[in-house]
Scaffold this motif. Structure first.
Motif: not given
Length: 300
Positions: A120-138
């Motif tokens: 059924r695919g993605l059903r949740l509200r997720l956000e991609v963001f910039r972390t302090k030391e690990r690049g992108w995160g979710v």
């Protein structure tokens, strides 16, 4: 082109059921360069098209399949409860997991069947963001309970030689997205699947590694024998909490005894000391100090 909506930038370009948001000013944010795909795609060296329907279906005419009458559930067992929550969370502490098969396109049951979750695919509200030391995160924008399906780790399905070439071509600053899935398929036989979302992938490509993660990965088959790498919540997760999984495929709810942590880290580091190791910044008590690196890919 990235789609804009009232909430901001949608990295999925309307390909998901819900927008995949990215934090920050959409006019200034550094947008990741890749082709978004919610599903696995056939890449170099992959002999099977992941979208091809190759598995048989059930003949259930009910709204949702029942164990006593469904050939899928009778063959593979019941995986989810009536709400779509994964039933067997004990798999998270084992070195392996039993096969998971969902109803597929050839099944006569409805699209709302309880045995249709990952597809059924993605059903949740997720956000991609910039972390302090690990690049992108979710991070999740809503609370999650154990066994909840979060997202897939989707990308190009490639062959072993292609995986080897891509890993050898990586530089010190390049991210390694390749995940190798090995499953027992009968006596003395192991199937291998290599998925790389570096150039083509979904929101799963932005998930960071943690030595003490809150998600775990399960290979799930829907229409094809090519598995989908589904990520489920391993514990209660708060809204705004970063989502992580162990790149080695393992999962443990509790950190090990501190005295054994250093020796374990040293052993893992010594196995790949001849290769370019990347430091791990997960901050977990049991941190191995370095990100996992599957050197077996290099041995093909």
């Amino acid at each position: 082109m990235n789609v804009l909506n009232s909430n901001g930038l949608d990295l999925s370009n309307d390909l998901e059921n819900v927008p995949v948001l990215i934090e920050g000013d959409v006019s200034k944010v550094e947008r990741p360069e890749f082709q978004y795909s919610p599903d696995n795609v056939q890449g170099p060296g992959c002999a099977i098209n992941p979208s091809e329907v190759t598995l048989p279906g059930c003949s259930c005419l009910s709204h949702s399949c029942l164990t006593e009458s469904c050939s899928c559930l009778q063959t593979y067992g019941q995986t989810y409860d009536s709400t779509g929550t994964l039933l067997d969370l004990s798999r998270t502490d084992a070195g392996y997991c039993r096969p998971v098969f969902e109803c597929n396109a050839l099944c006569a049951c409805s699209e709302t069947c309880a045995n249709r979750v990952v597809q059924r695919g993605l059903r949740l509200r997720l956000e991609v963001f910039r972390t302090k030391e690990r690049g992108w995160g979710v991070r999740t924008l809503q609370p999650l309970t154990p066994g909840t399906f979060v997202c897939e780790y989707a990308g190009e399905v490639i062959g072993s030689e292609e995986a080897r070439c891509r890993q050898l071509a990586q530089g010190p600053e390049d991210n390694n997205y390749i995940i190798a899935v090995r499953e027992h398929a009968g006596q003395d036989h192991i199937t291998e699947t290599f998925i790389d979302p570096a150039m083509v992938g979904n929101v799963g490509r932005f998930l960071n590694h943690s030595c003490l993660p809150n998600l775990f990965m399960v290979p799930v088959r829907v229409h094809s024998m090519v598995p989908r790498l589904a990520l489920f919540a391993g514990r209660d997760i708060d809204a705004q909490e970063e989502l992580t999984f162990d790149y080695t495929g393992g999962y443990h709810n509790q950190p090990p005894v501190a005295s054994s942590t250093q020796s374990d880290a040293a052993i893992r580091a010594s196995r790949t000391d001849a290769l370019q190791r990347k430091p791990c910044h997960c901050g977990a008590q049991n941190c191995a100090q370095f990100l996992p690196l599957d050197v077996s890919i290099l041995n093909f």
